[in-house]
Design an enzyme around this catalytic site. Structure first.
Site, PDB file in Angstrom:
ATOM      1  CG  PHE A   1      37.413 -28.286  -9.592  1.00  0.00           C
ATOM      2  CD1 PHE A   1      37.094 -27.731 -10.824  1.00  0.00           C
ATOM      3  CD2 PHE A   1      38.728 -28.216  -9.145  1.00  0.00           C
ATOM      4  CE1 PHE A   1      38.074 -27.115 -11.598  1.00  0.00           C
ATOM      5  CE2 PHE A   1      39.714 -27.612  -9.909  1.00  0.00           C
ATOM      6  CZ  PHE A   1      39.386 -27.060 -11.135  1.00  0.00           C
TER       7      PHE A   1
ATOM      8  CB  THR B   1      35.035 -35.241 -16.941  1.00  0.00           C
ATOM      9  OG1 THR B   1      33.707 -35.796 -17.091  1.00  0.00           O
ATOM     10  CG2 THR B   1      35.968 -36.284 -16.359  1.00  0.00           C
TER      11      THR B   1
ATOM     12  N   GLY C   1      24.225 -39.398 -20.947  1.00  0.00           N
ATOM     13  CA  GLY C   1      24.706 -40.500 -21.775  1.00  0.00           C
ATOM     14  C   GLY C   1      23.634 -41.173 -22.606  1.00  0.00           C
TER      15      GLY C   1
ATOM     16  CB  ILE D   1      30.120 -40.805 -26.182  1.00  0.00           C
ATOM     17  CG1 ILE D   1      29.560 -42.166 -25.744  1.00  0.00           C
ATOM     18  CG2 ILE D   1      31.346 -40.417 -25.367  1.00  0.00           C
ATOM     19  CD1 ILE D   1      30.566 -43.274 -25.699  1.00  0.00           C
TER      20      ILE D   1
ATOM     21  CE1 TYR E   1      24.590 -29.016  -2.944  1.00  0.00           C
ATOM     22  CE2 TYR E   1      24.679 -29.429  -0.586  1.00  0.00           C
ATOM     23  CZ  TYR E   1      25.068 -29.735  -1.879  1.00  0.00           C
ATOM     24  OH  TYR E   1      25.949 -30.771  -2.098  1.00  0.00           O
TER      25      TYR E   1
HETATM   26  C1  LIG Z   1      31.135 -34.809  -3.001  1.00  0.00           C
HETATM   27  C2  LIG Z   1      30.419 -34.377  -4.221  1.00  0.00           C
HETATM   28  C3  LIG Z   1      30.263 -33.010  -4.474  1.00  0.00           C
HETATM   29  C4  LIG Z   1      29.569 -32.600  -5.614  1.00  0.00           C
HETATM   30  N1  LIG Z   1      29.437 -31.263  -5.846  1.00  0.00           N
HETATM   31  C5  LIG Z   1      28.805 -30.855  -6.967  1.00  0.00           C
HETATM   32  C6  LIG Z   1      28.672 -29.464  -7.253  1.00  0.00           C
HETATM   33  O1  LIG Z   1      29.136 -28.596  -6.513  1.00  0.00           O
HETATM   34  N2  LIG Z   1      28.024 -29.117  -8.397  1.00  0.00           N
HETATM   35  C7  LIG Z   1      27.528 -30.042  -9.253  1.00  0.00           C
HETATM   36  O2  LIG Z   1      26.984 -29.682 -10.279  1.00  0.00           O
HETATM   37  N3  LIG Z   1      27.621 -31.361  -8.986  1.00  0.00           N
HETATM   38  C8  LIG Z   1      28.256 -31.782  -7.890  1.00  0.00           C
HETATM   39  N4  LIG Z   1      28.371 -33.129  -7.634  1.00  0.00           N
HETATM   40  C9  LIG Z   1      27.794 -34.103  -8.557  1.00  0.00           C
HETATM   41  C10 LIG Z   1      28.745 -34.528  -9.698  1.00  0.00           C
HETATM   42  O3  LIG Z   1      30.068 -34.175  -9.419  1.00  0.00           O
HETATM   43  C11 LIG Z   1      28.290 -33.916 -11.001  1.00  0.00           C
HETATM   44  O4  LIG Z   1      27.069 -34.517 -11.361  1.00  0.00           O
HETATM   45  C12 LIG Z   1      29.282 -34.032 -12.154  1.00  0.00           C
HETATM   46  O5  LIG Z   1      28.854 -33.185 -13.183  1.00  0.00           O
HETATM   47  C13 LIG Z   1      29.469 -35.440 -12.692  1.00  0.00           C
HETATM   48  O6  LIG Z   1      30.602 -35.432 -13.551  1.00  0.00           O
HETATM   49  P1  LIG Z   1      31.442 -36.754 -13.811  1.00  0.00           P
HETATM   50  O7  LIG Z   1      32.504 -36.414 -14.788  1.00  0.00           O
HETATM   51  O8  LIG Z   1      31.894 -37.337 -12.546  1.00  0.00           O
HETATM   52  O9  LIG Z   1      30.346 -37.661 -14.516  1.00  0.00           O
HETATM   53  P2  LIG Z   1      29.955 -39.185 -14.238  1.00  0.00           P
HETATM   54  O10 LIG Z   1      29.523 -39.377 -12.841  1.00  0.00           O
HETATM   55  O11 LIG Z   1      31.028 -40.063 -14.731  1.00  0.00           O
HETATM   56  O12 LIG Z   1      28.703 -39.319 -15.190  1.00  0.00           O
HETATM   57  C14 LIG Z   1      27.510 -38.655 -14.927  1.00  0.00           C
HETATM   58  C15 LIG Z   1      26.533 -38.883 -16.065  1.00  0.00           C
HETATM   59  O13 LIG Z   1      27.015 -38.249 -17.238  1.00  0.00           O
HETATM   60  C16 LIG Z   1      27.234 -39.193 -18.279  1.00  0.00           C
HETATM   61  N5  LIG Z   1      28.466 -38.794 -18.950  1.00  0.00           N
HETATM   62  C17 LIG Z   1      29.684 -38.592 -18.408  1.00  0.00           C
HETATM   63  N6  LIG Z   1      30.558 -38.216 -19.358  1.00  0.00           N
HETATM   64  C18 LIG Z   1      29.869 -38.189 -20.511  1.00  0.00           C
HETATM   65  C19 LIG Z   1      30.215 -37.900 -21.855  1.00  0.00           C
HETATM   66  N7  LIG Z   1      31.450 -37.537 -22.224  1.00  0.00           N
HETATM   67  N8  LIG Z   1      29.254 -37.991 -22.804  1.00  0.00           N
HETATM   68  C20 LIG Z   1      27.995 -38.348 -22.485  1.00  0.00           C
HETATM   69  N9  LIG Z   1      27.620 -38.634 -21.236  1.00  0.00           N
HETATM   70  C21 LIG Z   1      28.541 -38.544 -20.266  1.00  0.00           C
HETATM   71  C22 LIG Z   1      27.325 -40.538 -17.586  1.00  0.00           C
HETATM   72  O14 LIG Z   1      26.943 -41.586 -18.433  1.00  0.00           O
HETATM   73  C23 LIG Z   1      26.367 -40.352 -16.432  1.00  0.00           C
HETATM   74  O15 LIG Z   1      25.066 -40.562 -16.867  1.00  0.00           O
HETATM   75  C24 LIG Z   1      29.047 -33.566  -6.497  1.00  0.00           C
HETATM   76  C25 LIG Z   1      29.240 -34.926  -6.238  1.00  0.00           C
HETATM   77  C26 LIG Z   1      29.914 -35.324  -5.111  1.00  0.00           C
HETATM   78  C27 LIG Z   1      30.106 -36.786  -4.854  1.00  0.00           C
END
Ligand SMILES: Cc1cc2nc3c(=O)[nH]c(=O)nc-3n(C[C@H](O)[C@H](O)[C@H](O)COP(=O)(O)OP(=O)(O)OC[C@H]3O[C@@H](n4cnc5c(N)ncnc54)[C@H](O)[C@@H]3O)c2cc1C
Length: 549
Positions: free
Chosen positions: A200, A204, A263, A267, A469
């Protein structure tokens, strides 16, 4: 965000305040945690490939967003090169950076995003949207062989809640908003989205939508796919906009095509999402069950009942033992209470403490609603020989859930890979799936001749099933590359998911990490359909190529 690991610089996981952890890790992994055996390469020692950004492309991008928001700074480029899956972390720590983006641009509204996309298409450049960079499926890295310029589009400046329609309980929100920024803006007006993934703090809204994320409280608020009512997306053929209607019959759902698109379709600049009033009360209670089968049966019965908790989560015995091993130094009173509880469980309830399973169930709403829910759940728990252990463990879990992600870096500092694999399946398949996966992981550890640990929890319950999980870690043999050994274990787990009728991922998306199981999951024609969708929308393969299919 650290360029080589999880979270903020200066924050890390430690065992020093958790007296039972060192012996636990020694016993199960054979790892001496006092000895740090591996450190990330120093940033100054990294060999960062030079940016191949041509002056003409730079000036076109500067024309789109302004020169101060076009960056070729080496740290910026390295941070935007990958996400946070184990393979990303291991290679970044070693200084193996792969195809680093040539430039990072930061548009601050939809018009600027559209201008960046036009520039990218005119120059036949690759464009990779970047939210928080937290994905763990290899969803961000450009292909190693990519010869075109690579532009990372950081959405972080698009961080505002634009409008709340209080009557419809909908909010229009810019896609680059981070979890805490979103909740802060909504909470100030008495609202919440209720989406709390463990990532969280650093992920984003756009990233959640593009990966079909799930938050801890999805039982009440839904997964991101449920709570996203409408999207606006800048695509090669213009702005894709869907309407924030509660349901529609407009053919195959375009909104759903954007969900999980990583992506590849454009976007996402904005979404309209469900919002809820911040609940009057919120509590998470701990429960103990005598065994995993009883715990699973209880979760299923809760899902079938009239109870509607916000969180239903239960750990298997292995994860329960791990949770107890990460407890901080208990006070004398805590030690006494715990002794009394242990004696009660063993003597009066016939619990085998090694098989016991810890559960957290969350309740939200008015005082009366929470009380009624607790009563309903309490009866089901009792029917499965479980008992409540009050709000203490739940509060602790709630406080430390955003700290736990730091543990992967801690293990890597000691040379041991640790990672997660998660899936979902119908209730009727969960028990066999669980047995198959734990067996497959142990077979993989044996095949490698290593000591490993695998543990599991159930979370995110639905009408027809739930998410399992799994978390695993092992001490590498030292005979092979650590990522090769990691692949043996991870592949064994993932293959068992699809062989057991489960999905390749419940909420971590496909990326490149899970792509090889896609046709087994959604069938060959399903993959062909996705391929046609991506090719049709993006004929030049300029948008995050190589992900999903
Ligand atoms: C420690 C840890 C814990 C996590 N826990 C969870 C959890 O509890 N639940 C869960 O669902 N996930 C979890 N995740 C995975 C991750 O946080 C999710 O996949 C999250 O949704 C990614 O969001 P981000 O903003 O970091 O996207 P990014 O990593 O920046 O991008 C992910 C993908 O989305 C695309 N993207 C990003 N923004 C846009 C946009 N505006 N338009 C189009 N494409 C876009 C990117 O190109 C990429 O392909 C975890 C990861 C870690 C490392």
């Amino acid at each position: 965000m650290k360029w080589w690991g999880w979270g903020d610089e200066g924050v890390s996981f430690t065992h020093t305040d958790k007296p039972a952890l060192a012996p636990f890790i020694k016993l199960h992994l054979g790892l001496d945690i006092e000895a740090k055996t591996s450190r990330p390469v120093a940033f100054d020692d990294l060999r960062i490939p030079d940016s191949s950004l041509e002056p003409s492309l730079r000036s076109a991008l500067e024309g789109a967003v302004g020169s101060e928001r076009v960056s070729t700074d080496p740290l910026d480029r390295v941070v935007h090169a990958r996400g946070k899956c184990l393979r990303d972390l291991v290679r970044h720590r070693r200084g193996e950076l792969g195809r680093v983006p040539d430039v990072v641009v930061r548009p601050d509204d939809e018009d600027e995003v559209a201008a960046v996309l036009r520039v990218a298409l005119d120059a036949d450049a690759v464009l990779i949207p970047f939210g928080g960079g937290t994905n763990i499926s290899g969803s961000l890295e450009a292909p190693e062989s990519e010869t075109r310029p690579v532009i990372s589009v950081d959405t972080g400046l698009m961080d505002r809640v634009l409008e709340i329609d209080e009557e419809s309980r909908l909010a229009r929100v810019q896609a680059g908003v981070l979890g805490p920024q979103l909740e802060e803006q909504l909470n100030a007006r008495g609202w919440t989205v209720g989406h709390f993934p463990d990532s969280f703090t650093h992920s984003t809204l756009g990233g959640w939508i593009a990966t079909r994320s799930s938050g801890m409280q999805s039982d009440k608020y839904g997964d991101v796919a449920d709570l996203t009512r409408a999207v606006r997306v800048v695509t090669p053929s213009g702005i894709l906009a869907t309407r924030p209607v509660p349901h529609t019959s407009t053919g195959p759902s375009v909104r759903e095509m954007v969900l999980g698109s990583e992506g590849r379709l454009g976007i996402i600049t904005e979404a309209t999402v469900h919002v809820h009033r911040v609940p009057e009360r919120r509590t998470i209670l701990g429960y103990l069950f005598p065994s995993w089968p009883e715990a699973l049966a209880a979760m299923r019965e809760i899902a079938e009942s009239e109870a509607s908790p916000s969180v239903t989560r239960v750990s298997d015995a292995a994860e329960t033992r791990f949770s107890f091993a990460t407890r901080k130094e208990p006070s004398l009173l805590d030690r006494l209470k715990s002794k009394v509880l242990q004696t009660y469980l063993e003597r009066r309830r016939n619990f085998d403490l090694e098989a016991m399973c810890l559960s957290f169930i969350g309740y939200e709403g008015t005082k009366d609603h929470v009380a009624a829910q607790r009563k309903l759940v309490g009866k089901i728990v009792s029917r499965h020989d479980g008992l409540s252990v009050g709000s203490g463990p739940g509060q602790l879990y709630d406080q430390k859930k955003f700290d736990t992600p730091y543990i992967r870096d801690y293990l890597l500092d000691r040379g041991a890979p640790g990672d997660v694999s998660e899936t979902s399946a119908p209730w009727s398949a969960l028990s066999t799936l669980y047995d198959n996966v734990t067996e497959a992981a142990h077979r993989a550890f044996d095949e490698l001749g290593v000591r490993g640990y695998i543990m599991c929890h159930l979370s995110h319950s639905y009408h027809a099933g739930a998410c399992l999980y799994f978390t695993f870690a092992f001490k590498p043999s030292g005979r092979r590359d650590v990522l090769e050994e990691y692949d043996v274990v991870k592949d064994a787990i993932q293959q068992t998911f699809v062989d057991s009728g489960a999905t390749l991922s419940h909420h971590h998306a496909v990326g490149t990490e899970h792509a090889k199981w896609l046709d087994q999951d959604i069938s060959g024609p399903g993959v062909a359909m996705l391929r046609s969708l991506f090719d049709g929308v993006d004929p030049g393969a300029n948008l995050n190529p190589g992900k999903i299919v």
